[in-house]
Design a protein around this motif. Structure first.
Motif, PDB file in Angstrom:
ATOM      1  N   UNK A 126       0.973  -1.341  -0.078  1.00 50.11           N
ATOM      2  CA  UNK A 126      -0.039  -0.202  -0.108  1.00 50.11           C
ATOM      3  C   UNK A 126       0.746   1.161  -0.037  1.00 50.11           C
ATOM      4  N   UNK A 127       0.326   2.453  -0.321  1.00 52.01           N
ATOM      5  CA  UNK A 127       1.060   3.582  -0.363  1.00 52.01           C
ATOM      6  C   UNK A 127       1.553   3.730   1.076  1.00 52.01           C
ATOM      7  N   UNK A 128       0.866   3.533   2.171  1.00 52.34           N
ATOM      8  CA  UNK A 128       1.496   3.755   3.325  1.00 52.34           C
ATOM      9  C   UNK A 128       2.564   2.854   3.653  1.00 52.34           C
ATOM     10  N   UNK A 129       2.730   1.554   3.277  1.00 54.81           N
ATOM     11  CA  UNK A 129       3.823   0.644   3.230  1.00 54.81           C
ATOM     12  C   UNK A 129       5.010   1.173   2.459  1.00 54.81           C
ATOM     13  N   UNK A 130       5.015   1.818   1.322  1.00 49.51           N
ATOM     14  CA  UNK A 130       5.991   2.553   0.755  1.00 49.51           C
ATOM     15  C   UNK A 130       6.363   3.511   1.290  1.00 49.51           C
ATOM     16  N   UNK A 131       5.635   4.365   2.176  1.00 49.96           N
ATOM     17  CA  UNK A 131       6.211   5.577   2.932  1.00 49.96           C
ATOM     18  C   UNK A 131       6.831   4.982   3.976  1.00 49.96           C
ATOM     19  N   UNK A 132       6.584   3.803   4.803  1.00 50.25           N
ATOM     20  CA  UNK A 132       7.155   3.130   5.768  1.00 50.25           C
ATOM     21  C   UNK A 132       8.729   2.909   5.462  1.00 50.25           C
ATOM     22  N   UNK A 133       8.705   2.094   4.144  1.00 50.66           N
ATOM     23  CA  UNK A 133      10.124   1.796   3.692  1.00 50.66           C
ATOM     24  C   UNK A 133      11.034   2.904   3.380  1.00 50.66           C
ATOM     25  N   UNK A 134      10.319   4.069   3.042  1.00 51.78           N
ATOM     26  CA  UNK A 134      11.291   5.233   2.671  1.00 51.78           C
ATOM     27  C   UNK A 134      11.747   5.996   3.931  1.00 51.78           C
ATOM     28  N   UNK A 135      11.168   5.231   5.207  1.00 52.83           N
ATOM     29  CA  UNK A 135      11.721   6.002   6.461  1.00 52.83           C
ATOM     30  C   UNK A 135      13.168   5.193   6.732  1.00 52.83           C
ATOM     31  N   UNK A 136      13.592   4.170   6.229  1.00 51.77           N
ATOM     32  CA  UNK A 136      14.709   3.525   6.297  1.00 51.77           C
ATOM     33  C   UNK A 136      15.716   4.538   5.623  1.00 51.77           C
ATOM     34  N   UNK A 137      16.931   4.623   6.206  1.00 54.32           N
ATOM     35  CA  UNK A 137      17.945   5.602   5.463  1.00 54.32           C
ATOM     36  C   UNK A 137      18.512   5.061   4.233  1.00 54.32           C
ATOM     37  N   UNK A 182      11.251  -4.208   8.123  1.00 58.14           N
ATOM     38  CA  UNK A 182      11.098  -5.538   7.669  1.00 58.14           C
ATOM     39  C   UNK A 182      10.312  -6.416   8.404  1.00 58.14           C
ATOM     40  N   UNK A 183      10.407  -6.339   9.672  1.00 61.08           N
ATOM     41  CA  UNK A 183       9.533  -6.976  10.607  1.00 61.08           C
ATOM     42  C   UNK A 183       8.176  -6.425  10.713  1.00 61.08           C
ATOM     43  N   UNK A 184       8.169  -5.196  10.673  1.00 64.55           N
ATOM     44  CA  UNK A 184       6.633  -4.611  10.634  1.00 64.55           C
ATOM     45  C   UNK A 184       5.703  -4.986   9.249  1.00 64.55           C
ATOM     46  N   UNK A 185       6.473  -4.878   8.134  1.00 62.64           N
ATOM     47  CA  UNK A 185       5.724  -5.278   7.050  1.00 62.64           C
ATOM     48  C   UNK A 185       5.570  -6.683   6.360  1.00 62.64           C
ATOM     49  N   UNK A 186       6.333  -7.382   7.381  1.00 67.10           N
ATOM     50  CA  UNK A 186       6.571  -8.914   7.163  1.00 67.10           C
ATOM     51  C   UNK A 186       7.038  -9.549   6.070  1.00 67.10           C
TER      52      UNK A 186
END
Length: 483
Positions: A126-137, A182-186
């Protein structure tokens, strides 16, 4: 993180010590006319299964190669049919997931020259998942390392290797934030492929995510490598088309009015959709002396920069003629036709010019090969009856009678170019009927707003084209609602 070297050029199909088959001596040299090995086909390993006929092993390997080539052919054929960058990226994501055995992924388009466009698209995210991944340096992600590690595209360099993370839980040196996301998104493993070749430079990167610790097999890496190189070249071509389309659209918009004038007694609205090659359609609204208003729409033949330039010259000339003799639309178009014939002898153009007096709700108009205006009101929706005339530049001397029109209070006069009708793909009669039905279907609550009227007509006739027209001609609408 461990980096996997790309699969090199496959070895020859023929093994150096092929077992004896059907009485053929493997030590005998190949005849001089024997063809060389096929490029891109992996070498067959010597048979090791005891008791299995060598011929069966060869047939199995050939069947596997044929299956792989068939799969690549089907996937590349589907990719070729994609007409936009976003559509192509989604196709690459889906095809790559099938090739490497993943379920989710993301593609990042980020050309190295910095001229854009840029985008991030997810598969199963989802769009929110992509945003979460982009929080990784960025420097800690696989795609970030691929994007930032590539040099300037003007400097030839080796394309970086794909990056494999087999197990995000045990990978050494992994950023804690990466492990947490990675753990949060599975997802537990990833495989990242650069969208880059030495010819095309860096365009972006793709990352596929595994639910469990995993990595692609040697065969899967080979196939995704071949597909990735083809996809990069296709994306490079689409990128050139998109940039050219953007430049033409910008030029076209700059040649049209930046804002519509405010004239007492009338409300104006306009829409312009640019085709991929930049057509020559225009609209204009020009305040004239004594509270009058000049309205025009038109289309120059041809596409591309030359048509845009001709459109700009023609529109500017029409404005000058409108100031001098706007109360006589026939004279305006006659002068425009003479100018076109003298300065653009290889071109033709359709045009409609209307001299409006909003205070009196009175319009005098003339058209040259142009579609008739449409009057939209609470009590009627009908086309204005205009005389049939040839486009400008088609005859040695153009002339057609003018038409007078008196819209009732609250009625809207809609001017448009032929592109609106042609974009429907219907025959002319059917396209006119659809336009009439769309105008008749404008909700009563929207009939006092010309912006709502033109938007409703566009959605009804071209439901899938709310952005710049993907192919075909320009579309122009100009609406004037009289108080």
């Amino acid at each position: 993180m461990a980096s996997n070297a790309p699969v090199g050029k496959p070895a020859d199909m023929s093994a150096p010590h092929m077992p004896k088959v059907a009485g053929i001596d493997p030590a005998a040299p190949s005849p001089p006319h024997t063809t060389g090995p096929l490029a891109g086909v992996p070498a067959a390993a010597p048979p090791s299964d005891a008791g299995v006929p060598p011929g069966a092993l060869i047939q199995d390997r050939l069947a596997s190669w044929v299956s792989d080539l068939t799969t690549l052919h089907e996937l590349t054929e589907r990719l070729i049919r994609s007409a936009s960058l976003d559509e192509a990226l989604r196709e690459v994501l889906g095809a790559g997931a099938a090739l490497v055995g993943a379920r989710r992924g993301m593609a990042v388009l980020e050309p190295a020259d910095g001229h854009g466009p840029t985008s991030t698209i997810g598969l199963g995210l989802a769009h929110a998942d992509l945003g979460t991944i982009e929080t990784v340096p960025r420097s800690a992600t696989s795609y970030g390392r691929l994007l930032d590690g590539l040099p300037d595209p003007d400097r030839p360099a080796r394309v970086p290797d794909p990056i494999t993370i087999r197990d995000l839980r045990t990978e050494e040196g992994l950023d804690p934030r990466h492990r947490e996301v990675a753990a949060r998104l599975g997802y537990a493993a990833s495989y990242a492929l650069p969208l880059a070749t030495e010819e095309a430079g860096r365009l972006g990167a793709v990352v596929w995510l595994y639910d469990e610790p995993a990595e692609p097999s040697e065969r899967q890496r080979h196939l995704i490598g071949l597909y990735g190189r083809f996809a990069t070249e296709h994306l490079a071509r689409l990128l050139q088309v998109e940039r050219a389309r953007t430049r033409l659209s910008t030029i076209s918009e700059e040649l049209l009015p930046h804002r519509l004038p405010r004239v007492p007694g009338v409300q104006l609205a306009a829409r312009h959709r640019t085709g991929p090659q930049g057509g020559g359609d225009w609209y204009d609204a020009l305040p004239l002396p004594d509270g009058a208003l000049g309205l025009s729409v038109g289309s120059v033949s041809g596409t591309g920069p030359s048509a845009l330039a001709a459109m700009g010259r023609l529109r500017a000339s029409l404005r000058a003629y409108a100031v001098m003799e706007g109360e006589d639309p026939v004279a305006v178009l006659s002068d425009l036709e003479l100018l076109l014939r003298l300065t653009e002898p290889a071109r033709s153009a359709t045009a409609l010019f209307a001299y409006a007096e909003p205070a009196q709700r009175h319009i005098v108009l003339a058209g040259a090969g142009h579609a008739p205006p449409l009057v939209i009101g609470d009590r009627r929706t009908e086309f204005v009856e205009t005389s049939l005339s040839a486009p400008l530049g088609m005859l040695s001397c153009w002339e057609a009678p003018s038409v007078e029109l008196s819209p009732a209070p609250g009625e809207t006069v809609l001017l448009y170019t032929d592109g609106l009708l042609r974009r429907t793909g219907d025959p002319v009669d059917r396209a006119f009927a659809r336009l009439h039905a769309a105008a008749s279907g404008v909700p009563k609550a929207d009939r006092s707003d010309p912006d709502a009227i033109v938007d409703h007509v566009l959605r009804a006739l071209l439901p899938e084209e709310t952005a710049p027209v993907p192919d075909g001609e320009d579309v122009v609408l100009l609406a004037a609602r009289f108080a």
